[in-house]
Enzyme design. Structure first.
Site, PDB file in Angstrom:
ATOM      1  CB  SER A  20      -4.241 -10.036  -7.836  1.00  0.00           C
ATOM      2  OG  SER A  20      -5.269  -9.670  -6.966  1.00  0.00           O
ATOM      3  NE  ARG A  24      -4.423  -8.119 -12.519  1.00  0.00           N
ATOM      4  CZ  ARG A  24      -5.415  -8.167 -11.627  1.00  0.00           C
ATOM      5  NH1 ARG A  24      -5.614  -9.264 -10.927  1.00  0.00           N
ATOM      6  NH2 ARG A  24      -6.209  -7.122 -11.438  1.00  0.00           N
ATOM      7  CB  SER A 164     -12.775  -1.422  -9.570  1.00  0.00           C
ATOM      8  OG  SER A 164     -12.773  -2.739 -10.088  1.00  0.00           O
ATOM      9  CG  ASP A 317      -9.021  -7.832  -1.250  1.00  0.00           C
ATOM     10  OD1 ASP A 317     -10.197  -7.425  -1.377  1.00  0.00           O
ATOM     11  OD2 ASP A 317      -8.333  -8.220  -2.214  1.00  0.00           O
ATOM     12  NE  ARG A 348     -14.786  -9.869   1.998  1.00  0.00           N
ATOM     13  CZ  ARG A 348     -13.802 -10.120   1.145  1.00  0.00           C
ATOM     14  NH1 ARG A 348     -12.961  -9.154   0.801  1.00  0.00           N
ATOM     15  NH2 ARG A 348     -13.638 -11.318   0.644  1.00  0.00           N
TER      16      ARG A 348
END
Ligand code: S3P
Length: 432
Positions: A20, A24, A164, A317, A348
């Protein structure tokens, strides 16, 4: 020796750079005039696709022996790319860069692989349309995203209903070239790396939170300052070896330089509540991010746990690997509120349930809640794992070999390159 139930985990481990943060830092340094330097960037396929996208949009990025140098362009200055941009498997890449493009006067088509082409984009683009971008989606939901940005974006107040970080970050990136104050209200459980990075780059951003929500205010009245950034270790990747160590009494794993942001390490708290012996040492803050070392020294078998819907975004995750852990923990584990898990790189929730069955573990799905009936007996194993090229499903069911009598059959292991190219190397290095 094959990776099986006889193995324990031992050694001193440096997890790969955080995914992540890697996305970024490439995007944000790409909006800073001058030279920024990035060390320990995760060089996985997802991140490399973001790097290529930034290059196509006009940013100069040079790979050096131990770092990347980024020479950015000012917000609003993206150039018209000569071709469509392919994000491969990466939801983060396509969503964040849609936000960035939405307030630049260019027209771009964004595409992805077959998994990304089935993931919902409207959750992001419905916000970007409101500020003036012109967007078309396949079946009004899915990629490709055809986007014509606006050079004259309207500053708005946004309320984000789905927890999110990708939706939030897309809006935040759009605000970099929006005049006026952009306000965002979202859930405080989503990762806040975009906020932290912007603060360390000198951006005018205010963040407040109460027990449920986070309130962000952005004003683009200051130039972003160049930065030298070392990407910390990825807790989501480290979760595989840390969980593996907790599964096997006798293991001792020292983890160095891992990101310890509270929005990312919910699974550490979960493992500890299940009986995982994890000590967090040497906490320090760098560029607004908490980083720590960990010592995992497992002595006992784990017990079951119940996670409530509010706990899930903090470990979204890691639910696949926690499902493996729950299978070997004594008692019934319940993960409540897994709807978001159905729209990740694969469904998932369904794949976890189907594969648990294949390895000999009983689980039930009821209204997006997952029930796993665990005990510390070895499972039958020898299951042909269905991973649909989802990296985290594959890695989780590879770790499951540690709790199975017979090794599972996993065909085509290449998708680990999405987030963790050195996964198998690390497994052989740290398993004994
Ligand atoms: C990510 C946010 C999460 C996470 C993904 C990475 C990010 O997705 O599942 O792996 O870097 O912002 P959502 O924002 O869709 O929950």
């Amino acid at each position: 020796m094959p990776f099986n139930y006889k193995r324990i985990i031992k050694g001193t481990y440096l997890p790969p750079g955080d995914k992540s943060i890697s996305h970024r830092i490439l995007i944000l340094t790409g909006q800073i005039v001058g030279k920024s330097k990035i060390k320990n960037l995760l060089q996985s396929e997802d991140v490399i696709n973001t790097l290529k996208a930034m290059r196509l949009l006009g940013v100069k990025i040079i790979k050096k022996t131990n770092s990347f140098e980024v020479f950015g362009i000012p917000p609003g200055g993206l150039i018209q790319p000569r071709k469509m941009i392919d994000f491969g498997n990466s939801g983060t890449g396509i969503r964040l860069i849609s936000g960035l493009i939405s307030t630049n006067n260019i027209e771009v088509k964004l595409i992805g692989d077959s998994s990304l082409s089935k993931r919902p984009m409207k959750r992001v683009t419905e916000h970007l349309s409101k500020i003036g971008a012109n967007i078309e989606l396949r079946k009004k939901i899915f990629p490709p995203i055809k986007i014509k940005g606006t050079g004259n974006a309207v500053p708005l107040t946004f309320e984000i209903i789905i927890p999110s970080a990708q939706i939030k970050s897309a809006i935040m990136l759009s605000a970099l070239n929006t005049n006026g104050i952009v306000k965002i209200k979202e859930f405080k459980t989503t990762r806040d790396h975009t906020e932290n990075m912007l603060k360390s780059m000198g951006y005018n951003i205010k963040v407040k939170e109460n027990s449920i929500h986070r309130f962000i205010e952005m004003k683009n009245d200051k130039d972003l300052k160049t930065i030298n950034y070392k990407v910390p270790g990825d807790p989501s990747s480290a979760a595989f070896l840390i969980s593996a160590a907790c599964l096997k009494p006798g293991s001792k794993l020292i983890v160095k330089n891992m990101l310890f942001n509270k929005t990312r390490v919910g699974y550490i708290k979960t493992l500890k509540s299940m009986g995982g012996n994890i000590k967090v040492v040497r906490r320090r803050k760098i560029h607004g991010e908490l980083i720590a070392d960990l010592v995992v020294e497992q002595k006992i078998n784990l017990k079951s746990i119940t996670l409530e819907p509010n706990d899930i975004p903090l470990q979204i995750d890691e639910i696949p690997i926690l499902s493996i852990v729950a299978s070997f923990a004594d008692g019934l584990t319940i993960f409540r509120g897994l709807k978001e898990l159905t729209v990740k790189e694969s469904n998932r929730l369904l794949l976890i349930h189907e594969n648990l069955k294949k390895i000999g573990v009983k689980s039930i799905i009821k209204n997006y809640d997952l029930y796993i009936y665990g005990n510390h007996d070895l499972k039958k194993g020898a299951g042909i794992i269905k991973h649909n090229d989802d990296h985290r499903i594959l890695m989780s069911f590879f770790i499951a070999n540690m709790i199975c009598k017979k090794n599972n059959i996993i065909k085509d292991k290449t998708c680990v390159k999405t987030s963790y190219p050195s996964f198998f190397k690390h497994i052989s290095q740290f398993s004994n």
